[in-house]
Design an enzyme around this catalytic site. Structure first.
Site, PDB file in Angstrom:
ATOM      1  N   LYS A 110       0.852  -1.194   0.000  1.00 26.72           N
ATOM      2  CA  LYS A 110       0.000   0.000   0.000  1.00 26.72           C
ATOM      3  C   LYS A 110       0.888   1.245   0.000  1.00 26.72           C
ATOM      4  CE  LYS A 110      -3.799  -2.083   2.669  1.00 26.72           C
ATOM      5  NZ  LYS A 110      -4.880  -2.090   1.667  1.00 26.72           N
TER       6      LYS A 110
ATOM      7  N   ARG B  10      -9.739 -12.333   1.396  1.00 25.92           N
ATOM      8  CA  ARG B  10     -10.516 -13.409   0.776  1.00 25.92           C
ATOM      9  C   ARG B  10      -9.748 -14.725   0.770  1.00 25.92           C
ATOM     10  NH1 ARG B  10     -11.055 -10.003  -4.653  1.00 25.92           N
ATOM     11  NH2 ARG B  10     -10.951  -8.355  -3.067  1.00 25.92           N
TER      12      ARG B  10
HETATM   13  N1  BES Z   1      -8.108  -4.520   4.195  1.00 25.84           N
HETATM   14  C1  BES Z   1      -8.264  -4.058   2.861  1.00 25.84           C
HETATM   15  C2  BES Z   1      -9.605  -3.380   2.628  1.00 25.84           C
HETATM   16  C3  BES Z   1      -9.899  -2.125   3.402  1.00 25.84           C
HETATM   17  C4  BES Z   1      -9.719  -0.885   2.821  1.00 25.84           C
HETATM   18  C5  BES Z   1     -10.407  -2.181   4.682  1.00 25.84           C
HETATM   19  C6  BES Z   1     -10.032   0.269   3.522  1.00 25.84           C
HETATM   20  C7  BES Z   1     -10.704  -1.035   5.377  1.00 25.84           C
HETATM   21  C8  BES Z   1     -10.532   0.189   4.806  1.00 25.84           C
HETATM   22  C9  BES Z   1      -8.161  -5.227   1.881  1.00 25.84           C
HETATM   23  O1  BES Z   1      -7.331  -6.272   2.252  1.00 25.84           O
HETATM   24  C10 BES Z   1      -7.629  -4.663   0.598  1.00 25.84           C
HETATM   25  O2  BES Z   1      -6.535  -4.196   0.595  1.00 25.84           O
HETATM   26  N2  BES Z   1      -8.441  -4.752  -0.460  1.00 25.84           N
HETATM   27  C11 BES Z   1      -8.059  -4.261  -1.735  1.00 25.84           C
HETATM   28  C12 BES Z   1      -8.575  -5.247  -2.763  1.00 25.84           C
HETATM   29  C13 BES Z   1      -8.087  -4.958  -4.148  1.00 25.84           C
HETATM   30  C14 BES Z   1      -6.600  -5.219  -4.231  1.00 25.84           C
HETATM   31  C15 BES Z   1      -8.838  -5.841  -5.106  1.00 25.84           C
HETATM   32  C16 BES Z   1      -8.703  -2.900  -1.933  1.00 25.84           C
HETATM   33  O3  BES Z   1      -9.834  -2.695  -1.459  1.00 25.84           O
HETATM   34  O4  BES Z   1      -8.070  -2.036  -2.502  1.00 25.84           O
HETATM   35 ZN    ZN Z   2      -5.310  -5.947   1.631  1.00 25.42          ZN
END
Ligand code: BES
Ligand code: ZN
Ligand code: ZN
Length: 499
Positions: free
Chosen positions: A277, A352
């Site tokens: 991130k 997931r």
């Molecule tokens: N934990 C995050 C999702 C999240 C984002 C939770 C903001 C709480 C607040 C999850 O693991 C993630 O990073 N999801 C990605 C998925 C994408 C790579 C398809 C996302 O939402 O960007």
């Molecule tokens: Zn994630």
């Protein structure tokens, strides 16, 4: 260990206390004990709306607080939870509080006393362990709900239920607010073990070797980049014979109880992994990426005290998601517990992957329904914002039970479609599926991914990425981790039925 600092009790007579809360409607007569007129209240801007409070100047030692309860006697338990939260804030400089709030409103006294107790407890809670100067926290330690003699029993029961649930919510918030190094998967599993033994649950902890032996490729894959080993915690609740007394178990016939399984995402810290991130300070809240698992653990911890009549099993899927030389890479293919293969296209879509193993194990038990709860997608948070979670599932009847539970506890959900035609977005040329879709419908493709592991059992998925966090103190929310979903899961477990 206690997570709430406030003890709420019920009494018939108003005890001596530093502060007293007096309900004031927006239209009926202002109670005489307040010593001010409607016009005087109005001049300060206080008009009795739910959420409003006003400290009324008085000559005595006791601080008198007017608490808005809206029109007439129509306040719902949800209104009174919010009114109680506002009262707790207004009284936060005092140690003791008494209020007649649990005597107002249209819902039954058990429900109202429970809601008022929850509101007081939730708006008093702070995660204060890491602050040297604790003066930012509420001073409130005790609250007494004053009710009519004939409502005493019902209110006491409601307050007892509210206390059990309030403590669970505070516990889930504490866990989610804890920094990653203070709460690794192992430390969380240790705490879960302790909580299970205190709350009458059977507990089994699975370490990395066990997860490997069980073929939990999602857990192992996500954990590969971390020096902290993963843990899966299985919790089991069965009602005792005394709880079931009166419930016909069929004459001597062995009938099975309705069986619900909960699966929680427990990513102790989500850095994104190799798909790192960006270095945005707001990602400090990714320590709360285990909010689903915290909600499940907390909800489970209440079932015995509340006398839940259903069988409930839970899986907490715990690991962090970090990049390193050993981390899983894009293009890697994982084999999950149910033998399906997944090509990794983004290591940040890790939730997931661990839920896949948990759902597979849940399906193997042939339960009546499965609910998972996860801070799963930014897409869901973008679509619905912080007020509500997204819910998706494969069974309209079970989904309506989840929505009923949501309504009953004032934790909002909104259903998004499980649009099957989007499944092709997950197609992989090399494996059974990819772990991400295209750029569109991110919350839905995540749910379609999970659907592959449910074995066709009635299943609902709660995406709590939006409501897991609050930027401010508002109503019964406090800034930081919200523990959203805890009360919903408690209600669902209590009221779950096969059809
Ligand atoms: N934990 C995050 C999702 C999240 C984002 C939770 C903001 C709480 C607040 C999850 O693991 C993630 O990073 N999801 C990605 C998925 C994408 C790579 C398809 C996302 O939402 O960007
Ligand atoms: Zn994630
Ligand atoms: Zn995550």
């Amino acid at each position: 260990m206690k997570h709430s600092q406030l003890v709420v009790t019920v009494a018939r007579d108003t005890p001596a206390s530093e502060a007293v809360g007096i309900p004031v409607t927006s239209d009926k007569a202002v109670p005489a004990e307040l010593g001010v007129s409607r016009a005087q209240l109005a001049a300060t801007g206080f008009d009795g709306k739910v959420g409003q409070t006003l400290v009324v100047p008085s000559s005595g030692k006791t601080t008198v607080i007017a608490v808005g309860v809206g029109e007439g006697n129509s306040a719902t338990a949800h209104d009174l939870r919010n009114a109680a939260a506002a009262l707790a804030r207004a009284a936060s400089k005092h140690v003791s509080l008494a209020t007649t709030l649990a005597g107002v409103g249209r819902d039954d006294r058990t429900e109202v006393a429970q809601a008022v107790t929850e509101g007081l407890m939730l708006a008093t809670h702070r995660y204060a362990a890491l602050k040297s100067d604790k003066s930012f926290a509420s001073k409130l330690k005790s609250a007494v709900l004053v009710v009519e003699a004939k409502a005493l029993g019902a209110a006491a029961n409601g307050s007892r239920r509210g206390t059990v649930i309030g403590e669970a919510v505070c516990m889930a918030r504490d866990f989610a607010n804890m920094p990653p190094a203070h709460l690794t998967a192992k430390l969380f599993a240790d705490r879960a073990q302790l909580i299970a033994s205190e709350s009458g649950l059977k507990v089994e902890v699975f370490d990395k070797d066990k997860l490997l032996a069980m073929g939990c490729g999602g857990m192992i894959g996500v954990n590969r980049g971390s020096v902290n080993p993963p843990r899966m915690v299985k919790l089991s609740y069965r009602p005792s014979k005394s709880v079931l007394k009166g419930k016909s178990a069929g004459k001597g016939k062995k009938t099975s109880l309705p069986h619900l399984i909960m699966v929680g995402k427990g990513v102790m810290y989500d850095s994104g992994g190799i798909s790192l991130k960006p270095s945005n300070p707001s990602h400090a809240m990714m320590k709360a990426d285990m909010s689903g698992a915290a909600a499940v653990l907390s909800a489970m911890s209440t079932l015995k005290a509340l006398g839940c009549k259903n069988q409930v099993t839970a899986y907490l899927m715990c690991t962090d998601n970090l990049p390193s030389g050993s981390a899983m890479a894009m293009g890697d293919v994982l084999t999950m517990r149910n033998k399906k293969t997944v090509e990794i296209h983004n290591t940040d879509a890790e939730g997931r992957l661990i839920l896949a193993d948990g759902l597979s194990l849940a399906a193997e038990q042939e339960p009546d329904a499965i609910v998972d709860i996860a801070t799963l997608t930014g897409a869901c948070a973008a679509a619905l914002g912080p007020k509500m979670s997204g819910v998706m599932g494969n069974n309209a009847r079970f989904l309506s039970q989840v929505k009923e539970a949501s309504k009953a506890v004032d934790e909002d959900v909104w259903e998004l479609p499980l649009e099957r035609s989007y499944r092709r977005m997950l197609d992989s040329y090399i494996a059974d599926m990819k772990n991400v879709g295209g750029g569109e419908a991110g919350a839905i493709t995540a749910a379609l991914f999970l659907d592959e592991f449910t074995g066709g059992y009635p299943w609902a998925h709660l995406d709590i990425a939006g409501p897991m966090w609050s930027e401010s103190d508002a109503g019964w929310l406090q800034r930081g981790a919200t523990a959203y979903g805890t009360r919903l899961l408690v209600n669902l477990a209590e009221n779950f039925r096969r059809r």
